[in-house]
Design a protein around this motif. Structure first.
Motif, mmCIF file in Angstrom:
data_model
loop_
_atom_site.group_PDB
_atom_site.id
_atom_site.type_symbol
_atom_site.label_atom_id
_atom_site.label_comp_id
_atom_site.label_asym_id
_atom_site.label_seq_id
_atom_site.Cartn_x
_atom_site.Cartn_y
_atom_site.Cartn_z
ATOM 1 N N THR A 165 0.621 -1.295 0.005
ATOM 2 C CA THR A 165 -0.136 0.070 0.041
ATOM 3 C C THR A 165 0.891 1.123 -0.020
ATOM 4 O O THR A 165 0.480 2.209 -0.736
ATOM 5 C CB THR A 165 -0.822 -0.029 1.217
ATOM 6 O OG1 THR A 165 -1.800 -1.047 1.287
ATOM 7 C CG2 THR A 165 -1.878 1.272 1.177
ATOM 8 N N ASN A 166 1.877 1.160 0.770
ATOM 9 C CA ASN A 166 2.947 2.515 0.887
ATOM 10 C C ASN A 166 3.346 2.612 -0.320
ATOM 11 O O ASN A 166 3.836 3.834 -0.766
ATOM 12 C CB ASN A 166 3.782 2.201 1.990
ATOM 13 C CG ASN A 166 3.159 2.488 3.339
ATOM 14 O OD1 ASN A 166 2.209 2.822 3.436
ATOM 15 N ND2 ASN A 166 3.596 2.156 4.625
ATOM 16 N N ILE A 167 4.010 1.665 -1.016
ATOM 17 C CA ILE A 167 4.810 1.550 -2.276
ATOM 18 C C ILE A 167 3.811 2.231 -3.245
ATOM 19 O O ILE A 167 3.950 3.057 -4.179
ATOM 20 C CB ILE A 167 5.213 0.266 -2.660
ATOM 21 C CG1 ILE A 167 6.360 -0.203 -1.861
ATOM 22 C CG2 ILE A 167 6.009 0.300 -3.871
ATOM 23 C CD1 ILE A 167 6.859 -1.796 -1.987
ATOM 24 N N LEU A 168 2.497 1.681 -3.247
ATOM 25 C CA LEU A 168 1.448 2.176 -4.389
ATOM 26 C C LEU A 168 1.014 3.560 -4.368
ATOM 27 O O LEU A 168 0.971 4.302 -5.359
ATOM 28 C CB LEU A 168 0.400 1.145 -4.257
ATOM 29 C CG LEU A 168 -0.642 1.169 -5.469
ATOM 30 C CD1 LEU A 168 -0.079 1.022 -6.934
ATOM 31 C CD2 LEU A 168 -1.856 0.150 -5.386
ATOM 32 N N LEU A 169 1.035 3.879 -3.024
ATOM 33 C CA LEU A 169 0.378 5.162 -2.954
ATOM 34 C C LEU A 169 1.566 6.220 -2.764
ATOM 35 O O LEU A 169 1.284 7.323 -2.341
ATOM 36 C CB LEU A 169 -0.390 5.295 -1.790
ATOM 37 C CG LEU A 169 -1.828 4.374 -1.744
ATOM 38 C CD1 LEU A 169 -2.642 4.591 -0.531
ATOM 39 C CD2 LEU A 169 -2.450 4.925 -2.802
ATOM 40 N N ASP A 170 2.613 5.771 -2.704
ATOM 41 C CA ASP A 170 3.831 6.680 -2.587
ATOM 42 C C ASP A 170 3.824 7.284 -1.213
ATOM 43 O O ASP A 170 3.938 8.600 -1.235
ATOM 44 C CB ASP A 170 4.007 7.419 -3.773
ATOM 45 C CG ASP A 170 5.624 8.085 -3.757
ATOM 46 O OD1 ASP A 170 6.396 7.475 -3.172
ATOM 47 O OD2 ASP A 170 5.882 9.326 -4.453
ATOM 48 N N GLN A 171 3.423 6.701 -0.165
ATOM 49 C CA GLN A 171 3.440 7.329 1.122
ATOM 50 C C GLN A 171 4.371 6.199 2.031
ATOM 51 O O GLN A 171 4.890 5.176 1.542
ATOM 52 C CB GLN A 171 2.188 7.246 1.838
ATOM 53 C CG GLN A 171 1.343 5.696 1.841
ATOM 54 C CD GLN A 171 0.135 6.019 2.419
ATOM 55 O OE1 GLN A 171 -0.624 6.879 2.237
ATOM 56 N NE2 GLN A 171 -0.475 5.079 3.142
ATOM 57 N N ASN A 172 4.625 6.824 3.333
ATOM 58 C CA ASN A 172 5.516 5.968 4.234
ATOM 59 C C ASN A 172 5.132 5.907 5.470
ATOM 60 O O ASN A 172 6.047 5.746 6.185
ATOM 61 C CB ASN A 172 6.988 6.254 3.927
ATOM 62 C CG ASN A 172 7.279 7.790 4.203
ATOM 63 O OD1 ASN A 172 6.497 8.591 4.447
ATOM 64 N ND2 ASN A 172 8.423 8.026 3.805
#
Length: 322
Positions: free
Chosen positions: A78-85
């Motif tokens: 999810t973090n990779i896809l949404l470019d969030q961390n």
């Protein structure tokens, strides 16, 4: 007193330019892991010929593989896809607990599986009388309940530490070492406790498995025929392969004070154990296993013959068990 509401997971910043490629690879491995372990559980559940201790313990190990990878990888994807961390504080602490609970359970599962193979090869005439349904159930409960008890108290201590400033975790999930680095308190004691816990769980499990396999290898050497030796070794080679990979990775990462070590190397090694190994282990356990292949072919044949037979058979099995 906890003042931080969320943590920032650095993940693999060097791969940001290849973010979607990395996402696709991790997603593919995760789907393979989930599908492979669910397939093992389904085939063992539906095929009566596989209702034996070896496959019962393999099913327990597959459940652990499924839970261990699922608690980490979907959030990572999810973090990779949404470019969030980011990850919320409660989610992070839950990840810490479940990850180490499953890890401790898997150590005990591997030890139990080693004992099962030792009994089958070294004491074949006593195997059926020793490995009863009751003993198998108790050993599996020991793995899951024991893993929970060993990890719960330590996880509560980590949860209760104050986190009131720097909230960046140099990892792709909430590992206990990076978490303790950002705590606003002296973590030396809990690190030492965790280190000794690691020695007890890992070394205790490893030595038990080592002794079992020493006896197994000695017993195999005593078999006069080459065919007999090959057949005996094939029954435990898959388990031995997983044992070697699993213990090597865990010893490397956790048999040192929790906040020490190269974070980049730790992330790569843990990526192997949480993503790659769960995808490979179903193949390792079933690729050379003729009994499982025959059972899989039988289950798939019934399903192809009648699209509804698979669900019908599953419902009938559940009804008969209840």
């Amino acid at each position: 007193m906890t003042l931080i509401g969320e943590f920032i997971l650095l993940g693999f910043p060097e791969l940001h330019g290849m973010r979607m490629v990395f996402f696709a690879v991790v997603l593919l491995l995760y789907l393979i892991a989930v599908s492979g372990n669910c397939l093992i559980l389904t085939v063992v559940f539906l095929e009566p010929k596989l209702h034996m201790p070896m496959y019962f313990f393999l099913s327990s190990f597959s459940v652990g593989e499924f839970c261990g990878t699922t608690v980490v990888v979907p959030k990572m994807l999810t973090n990779i896809l949404l470019d969030q961390n980011t990850i919320c504080f409660t989610c992070c602490m839950t990840q810490v607990f479940v990850t180490f609970f499953i890890g401790a359970t898997q150590f005990i599962n591997l030890t139990v599986m080693s004992f099962d193979r030792y009994t089958a090869i070294c004491k074949p005439f006593l195997y059926n009388s020793m490995m009863t349904n009751g003993l198998c159930l108790h050993l599996t409960l020991l793995a899951w309940v024991g893993g929970f008890i060993l990890i719960f108290c330590q996880s509560v201590v980590v949860w209760m530490y104050p986190y009131c400033g720097y909230n960046v975790i140099d990892h792709f999930f909430c590992d206990v070492g990076p978490i303790l680095k950002v705590a606003c308190a002296d973590t030396t004691l809990v690190e030492l406790i965790g280190f000794f816990y690691g020695i007890i769980i890992m070394w205790g499990s490893f030595i038990s498995s080592l002794v079992s396999y020493a006896c197994i290898i000695y017993a195999i050497i005593q078999i006069p025929s080459i065919t007999g030796r090959s057949k005996a070794f094939s029954t435990c080679s898959s388990h031995l392969t997983v044992v070697c990979i699993f213990y090597s990775a865990m010893f490397f990462m956790y048999l040192k004070p929790s906040t020490q070590g190269d974070s980049h190397i730790n992330k790569v090694v843990y990526l192997v154990t949480i993503v790659v190994l769960p995808a490979l282990s179903p193949f390792i356990f079933t690729l050379r296993n003729k009994d499982f292949q025959v059972a899989l072919h039988k289950v798939m044949s019934k399903r192809n013959h009648n699209p509804f037979s698979f669900a019908t058979q599953l419902l009938k099995h559940c009804s008969s068990q209840s």
